[in-house]
Design an enzyme around this catalytic site. Structure first.
Site, PDB file in Angstrom:
ATOM      1  N   ARG A 118       0.846  -1.203   0.000  1.00 43.34           N
ATOM      2  CA  ARG A 118       0.000   0.000   0.000  1.00 43.34           C
ATOM      3  C   ARG A 118       0.875   1.244   0.000  1.00 43.34           C
ATOM      4  O   ARG A 118       1.052   1.904   1.014  1.00 43.34           O
ATOM      5  CB  ARG A 118      -0.964  -0.049   1.184  1.00 43.34           C
ATOM      6  CG  ARG A 118      -2.029  -1.101   0.981  1.00 43.34           C
ATOM      7  CD  ARG A 118      -3.089  -1.084   2.033  1.00 43.34           C
ATOM      8  NE  ARG A 118      -4.417  -1.062   1.444  1.00 43.34           N
ATOM      9  CZ  ARG A 118      -5.535  -1.187   2.137  1.00 43.34           C
ATOM     10  NH1 ARG A 118      -5.493  -1.307   3.444  1.00 43.34           N
ATOM     11  NH2 ARG A 118      -6.694  -1.165   1.535  1.00 43.34           N
ATOM     12  N   GLN A 123      -1.652   2.989  -5.520  1.00 45.93           N
ATOM     13  CA  GLN A 123      -3.031   3.383  -5.229  1.00 45.93           C
ATOM     14  C   GLN A 123      -3.997   3.024  -6.353  1.00 45.93           C
ATOM     15  O   GLN A 123      -5.126   2.600  -6.099  1.00 45.93           O
ATOM     16  CB  GLN A 123      -3.095   4.886  -4.946  1.00 45.93           C
ATOM     17  CG  GLN A 123      -2.559   5.254  -3.565  1.00 45.93           C
ATOM     18  CD  GLN A 123      -2.640   6.747  -3.298  1.00 45.93           C
ATOM     19  OE1 GLN A 123      -2.872   7.545  -4.197  1.00 45.93           O
ATOM     20  NE2 GLN A 123      -2.447   7.141  -2.055  1.00 45.93           N
ATOM     21  N   ASP A 126      -4.997  -0.732  -6.064  1.00 49.15           N
ATOM     22  CA  ASP A 126      -5.374  -1.216  -4.737  1.00 49.15           C
ATOM     23  C   ASP A 126      -6.827  -1.678  -4.719  1.00 49.15           C
ATOM     24  O   ASP A 126      -7.748  -0.893  -4.489  1.00 49.15           O
ATOM     25  CB  ASP A 126      -5.137  -0.105  -3.711  1.00 49.15           C
ATOM     26  CG  ASP A 126      -5.307  -0.574  -2.273  1.00 49.15           C
ATOM     27  OD1 ASP A 126      -5.803  -1.702  -2.074  1.00 49.15           O
ATOM     28  OD2 ASP A 126      -4.954   0.182  -1.360  1.00 49.15           O
ATOM     29  N   SER A 129      -8.886  -1.111  -1.418  1.00 48.74           N
ATOM     30  CA  SER A 129      -9.399   0.239  -1.223  1.00 48.74           C
ATOM     31  C   SER A 129     -10.600   0.518  -2.117  1.00 48.74           C
ATOM     32  O   SER A 129     -11.606   1.080  -1.665  1.00 48.74           O
ATOM     33  CB  SER A 129      -8.300   1.270  -1.494  1.00 48.74           C
ATOM     34  OG  SER A 129      -7.295   1.201  -0.499  1.00 48.74           O
ATOM     35  N   TYR A 224      -1.667  -1.240   6.542  1.00 49.95           N
ATOM     36  CA  TYR A 224      -2.572  -2.228   7.120  1.00 49.95           C
ATOM     37  C   TYR A 224      -2.599  -2.085   8.645  1.00 49.95           C
ATOM     38  O   TYR A 224      -1.690  -1.523   9.251  1.00 49.95           O
ATOM     39  CB  TYR A 224      -2.138  -3.649   6.743  1.00 49.95           C
ATOM     40  CG  TYR A 224      -2.187  -3.926   5.267  1.00 49.95           C
ATOM     41  CD1 TYR A 224      -3.366  -4.323   4.657  1.00 49.95           C
ATOM     42  CD2 TYR A 224      -1.052  -3.775   4.475  1.00 49.95           C
ATOM     43  CE1 TYR A 224      -3.412  -4.580   3.297  1.00 49.95           C
ATOM     44  CE2 TYR A 224      -1.096  -4.024   3.109  1.00 49.95           C
ATOM     45  CZ  TYR A 224      -2.281  -4.435   2.528  1.00 49.95           C
ATOM     46  OH  TYR A 224      -2.322  -4.677   1.184  1.00 49.95           O
TER      47      TYR A 224
END
Length: 374
Positions: A118, A123, A126, A129, A224
């Site tokens: 992460r 991003q 991901d 997310s 995390y």
């Protein structure tokens, strides 16, 4: 190179590729094979895929001829006996160690997108997310539907109705979206998280942050959550119990990769909530954040509804699939050369961090350690 997509097994409603991403892959010299009906539950028709440049193939043909198989979940792949295959999806390898070992024995190269580091660079890839954002939004709508009172404050000729009080446990992606959604519906929101660093984000969304001192530092966990000490967990439960009595809706999102979800709400706490209150537990697939959570079930206990659902993103399959497919596309760009060929560059931290098995071996250190200790 040929990328194949199989139809997901029920109750999964999402699909790994959507037509606009098929178009993008075709421009990268990638051939895409779709099983007929693969996108039906996400409202993407076979015609939309063929118009985008995909070919329709039966499952047997895809399994036999594709170079990469895409799947949202591992169930689609477990009966495939072909060797030397590249597969990509969300496989929860820290929980499914035996399955990962079996896939390694088949000489598969396995990329599990839920393990991607992460970092800022990751991003756009991901999947946790992108799917958690939807889950946080849907959790509040589900709670509002189940809750037998208004969410916003209302002033009427017959009298005033106070706003619902919502407590959100965990201010990650799902939690932050839940805050924003609950605030838009007019609720009063307070939030608990073990990371003091999220306090500013919580406040910017109009919620109150509940702080418990002594949390373990999560700055080195790659975005995390980390496991907390027993002393902190006890203080945490006392603080949550203090606040839970005066809240009407609770959204729980706390999970730790590779471990059972922490129990934050005990039976005693639930029994202190007023009748008609609602808990939506997004961690139900890994045990749940309450003593009474059952995955994919709604439990009624002394007037309180405990909804266990860790797959809420699948209830918005069109948008969930679109975001997931974009994540897949962005990750695949790391694996594809200018001619559409497969390139496995394990010097890239994202490729290395997401690869679970290769050349008959478990290559991910965390997964290997988990398997060794089990």
């Amino acid at each position: 190179m040929i990328v194949g997509v199989l139809k997901e097994q029920a109750p999964e409603t999402r699909v790994s590729l959507v037509p606009e991403v098929v178009q993008a892959l075709r421009k990268m010299n990638i051939t895409v094979w779709m099983e007929p009906g693969a996108g039906a539950q996400s409202f993407y028709t076979d015609a939309a895929y063929t118009d985008a440049g995909a070919d329709l193939k039966d499952a047997a043909g895809i399994i036999e001829g594709a170079d990469i198989l895409l799947s949202v979940h591992p169930e689609n792949l477990d009966e495939i006996r072909r060797e030397n295959l590249v597969v990509m999806g969300v496989f929860q390898p820290l929980f499914n160690g035996a399955q990962m070992r079996d896939w390694a024995n088949r000489k598969w190269t396995v990329f599990s997108l839920d393990t991607i580091p992460r970092t800022t660079r990751a991003q756009s890839m991901d999947v946790l997310s992108s799917q958690a954002n939807i889950a946080g939004y849907k959790a509040v709508l589900l709670a509002a539907y189940q809750y037998g009172r208004y969410m916003p404050m209302l002033m009427t000729a017959a009298g005033s109705i106070p706003p619902a009080k919502v407590m959100i446990l965990g201010a990650g992606v799902a939690g932050l979206q839940a805050i924003a959604t609950a605030r838009r519906l007019g609720a009063v929101v307070e939030v608990f998280d073990t990371r003091p660093a999220v306090k500013e984000e919580v406040a910017s969304l109009g919620a109150k942050f509940i702080e418990v001192e002594g949390a373990a530092d999560a700055s080195g966990a790659g975005g995390y959550a980390v496991e907390q000490s027993e002393a902190f967990q006890q203080k945490q439960k006392e603080k949550i119990h203090e606040h839970i009595r005066r809240n009407d809706i609770i959204i729980t999102t706390a999970q730790i990769p590779g471990r059972k979800a922490p129990v934050l709400i005990t039976r005693e706490m639930i029994e202190d909530m007023r009748a008609g209150s609602v808990i939506v537990d997004l961690a139900s697939a890994t045990g749940g954040n309450t003593d009474l959570t059952k995955d994919r079930e709604t439990v009624q206990h002394k007037g309180v509804s405990i909804i266990g659902n860790s797959a809420l993103s699948a209830q918005m399959p069109a948008d969930a699939s679109r975001l997931y497919a974009k994540n897949v596309l962005n990750f695949m760009k790391l694996l594809i050369d200018a001619n559409g060929g497969l390139v496995l560059n394990f010097d890239d931290d994202l490729v290395k961090g997401t690869c679970i098995t290769h050349n008959g071996q478990i290559t991910n250190e965390r997964v290997a350690a988990t398997i060794a200790s089990s």
